[in-house]
Design a protein around this motif. Sequence first.
Motif, PDB file in Angstrom:
ATOM      1  N   ARG A   4       0.830  -1.196   0.000  1.00 28.56           N
ATOM      2  CA  ARG A   4       0.000   0.000   0.000  1.00 28.56           C
ATOM      3  C   ARG A   4       0.872   1.257   0.000  1.00 28.56           C
ATOM      4  NH1 ARG A   4      -4.934   0.064   0.498  1.00 28.56           N
ATOM      5  NH2 ARG A   4      -5.019   2.076   1.569  1.00 28.56           N
ATOM      6  N   PHE A   5       0.356   2.303  -0.599  1.00 30.44           N
ATOM      7  CA  PHE A   5       1.064   3.579  -0.619  1.00 30.44           C
ATOM      8  C   PHE A   5       0.694   4.344   0.646  1.00 30.44           C
ATOM      9  CE2 PHE A   5       1.619   8.058  -1.611  1.00 30.44           C
ATOM     10  CZ  PHE A   5       2.881   8.064  -2.196  1.00 30.44           C
ATOM     11  N   ALA A  71       7.613   7.028  -7.003  1.00 30.39           N
ATOM     12  CA  ALA A  71       7.259   7.540  -8.329  1.00 30.39           C
ATOM     13  C   ALA A  71       6.340   6.585  -9.078  1.00 30.39           C
ATOM     14  CB  ALA A  71       8.519   7.793  -9.152  1.00 30.39           C
ATOM     15  N   LEU A  72       5.455   7.184  -9.866  1.00 31.03           N
ATOM     16  CA  LEU A  72       4.535   6.438 -10.722  1.00 31.03           C
ATOM     17  C   LEU A  72       4.836   6.800 -12.170  1.00 31.03           C
ATOM     18  CD1 LEU A  72       1.898   4.672 -10.991  1.00 31.03           C
ATOM     19  CD2 LEU A  72       0.654   6.845 -11.004  1.00 31.03           C
ATOM     20  N   SER A  73       4.999   5.789 -13.004  1.00 34.96           N
ATOM     21  CA  SER A  73       5.229   6.043 -14.427  1.00 34.96           C
ATOM     22  C   SER A  73       4.278   5.188 -15.245  1.00 34.96           C
ATOM     23  CB  SER A  73       6.668   5.705 -14.811  1.00 34.96           C
ATOM     24  OG  SER A  73       6.851   4.296 -14.776  1.00 34.96           O
ATOM     25  N   GLU A 141       5.380  -2.079  -7.915  1.00 36.72           N
ATOM     26  CA  GLU A 141       4.156  -2.804  -8.255  1.00 36.72           C
ATOM     27  C   GLU A 141       3.778  -2.435  -9.688  1.00 36.72           C
ATOM     28  OE1 GLU A 141       2.887  -5.047  -6.415  1.00 36.72           O
ATOM     29  OE2 GLU A 141       3.347  -4.581  -4.318  1.00 36.72           O
ATOM     30  N   VAL A 142       3.273  -3.424 -10.438  1.00 40.35           N
ATOM     31  CA  VAL A 142       2.962  -3.237 -11.859  1.00 40.35           C
ATOM     32  C   VAL A 142       1.468  -3.475 -12.101  1.00 40.35           C
ATOM     33  CG1 VAL A 142       3.433  -4.057 -14.205  1.00 40.35           C
ATOM     34  CG2 VAL A 142       5.282  -3.988 -12.511  1.00 40.35           C
ATOM     35  N   PHE A 143       0.861  -2.582 -12.867  1.00 37.36           N
ATOM     36  CA  PHE A 143      -0.567  -2.697 -13.197  1.00 37.36           C
ATOM     37  C   PHE A 143      -0.747  -2.499 -14.701  1.00 37.36           C
ATOM     38  CE2 PHE A 143       0.053  -1.015  -8.994  1.00 37.36           C
ATOM     39  CZ  PHE A 143      -0.703  -1.898  -8.214  1.00 37.36           C
ATOM     40  N   LEU A 198      -5.386   2.050  -8.013  1.00 35.90           N
ATOM     41  CA  LEU A 198      -6.057   2.673  -6.881  1.00 35.90           C
ATOM     42  C   LEU A 198      -6.607   1.643  -5.906  1.00 35.90           C
ATOM     43  CD1 LEU A 198      -7.992   5.564  -8.699  1.00 35.90           C
ATOM     44  CD2 LEU A 198      -5.847   5.723  -7.407  1.00 35.90           C
ATOM     45  N   GLU A 199      -7.203   0.581  -6.455  1.00 35.84           N
ATOM     46  CA  GLU A 199      -7.774  -0.450  -5.580  1.00 35.84           C
ATOM     47  C   GLU A 199      -6.684  -1.152  -4.762  1.00 35.84           C
ATOM     48  OE1 GLU A 199     -10.555  -4.470  -5.775  1.00 35.84           O
ATOM     49  OE2 GLU A 199     -10.059  -3.412  -7.624  1.00 35.84           O
ATOM     50  N   ALA A 200      -5.550  -1.433  -5.409  1.00 39.86           N
ATOM     51  CA  ALA A 200      -4.500  -2.209  -4.748  1.00 39.86           C
ATOM     52  C   ALA A 200      -3.691  -1.392  -3.752  1.00 39.86           C
ATOM     53  CB  ALA A 200      -3.582  -2.824  -5.799  1.00 39.86           C
ATOM     54  N   CYS A 201      -3.398  -0.138  -4.090  1.00 43.30           N
ATOM     55  CA  CYS A 201      -2.411   0.607  -3.306  1.00 43.30           C
ATOM     56  C   CYS A 201      -2.952   1.823  -2.556  1.00 43.30           C
ATOM     57  CB  CYS A 201      -1.272   1.072  -4.222  1.00 43.30           C
ATOM     58  SG  CYS A 201      -0.357  -0.275  -4.991  1.00 43.30           S
ATOM     59  N   PHE A 202      -4.159   2.289  -2.921  1.00 43.05           N
ATOM     60  CA  PHE A 202      -4.650   3.524  -2.309  1.00 43.05           C
ATOM     61  C   PHE A 202      -5.995   3.375  -1.596  1.00 43.05           C
ATOM     62  CE2 PHE A 202      -1.606   4.895  -5.462  1.00 43.05           C
ATOM     63  CZ  PHE A 202      -0.925   5.938  -4.825  1.00 43.05           C
TER      64      PHE A 202
END
Length: 203
Positions: A4-5, A71-73, A141-143, A198-202
């Motif tokens: 989680r973030f 960071a998110l890319s 984490e990869v989505f 969003l569901e997984a990390c936020f």
Amino acid sequence: MMRRFEGTRLLVATHNAGKLEEMRALLAPYGVEVVGAAEMSLPEPAETEDNFVGNARIKAHAAVAATGLPALSDDSGISVDALDGAPGVYTADWAETGNGRDFAIAMERTWQELEARDAPSPRSAQFRCTLVLAWPDGHDEVFEGVLPGQVVWPPRGAEGHGYDPIFMPDGHKITLGEMEPEAKNAISHRAVAVAKLLEACFA
């Protein structure tokens, strides 16, 4: 188990103002301050991988290394089945002219290569988006989000951008270029990937 973030600041590793604002709006309900690569004066790293996950990882981890922030890319593009997945990671490159990007040229090239191969109809393709969320300790984490559809000709519609006017999503009779932005954003490859993130990390 997804990590989680827990932070309050997130660097979105993009120089694209539209993508940055989109992520800012999506993350606002979670109390996350979003900063962009341009604000941090970050260079764009060389994308040397031949797949979306690899290039997204390069961008995310380079941003983390430069700033110390999580960071998110994203890396995204269109893959056409009859072209062996091309243009794929080279989606934007097909539009390069030396004077900026011209996606009319890219769409024309895509169709001409399909014609040259006498590809059968429907000419199936997918828009793909890969998001990588990376932390300073090296974890990520990869989505992935995929929007299946087909390539059509001639281009239709003035909405959207890139290859949207020649891409008709499965289950629809119009191209992304003909869709209202709200309708497109509800089904897009990026929307699918962001929803998973969003569901997984936020959430």
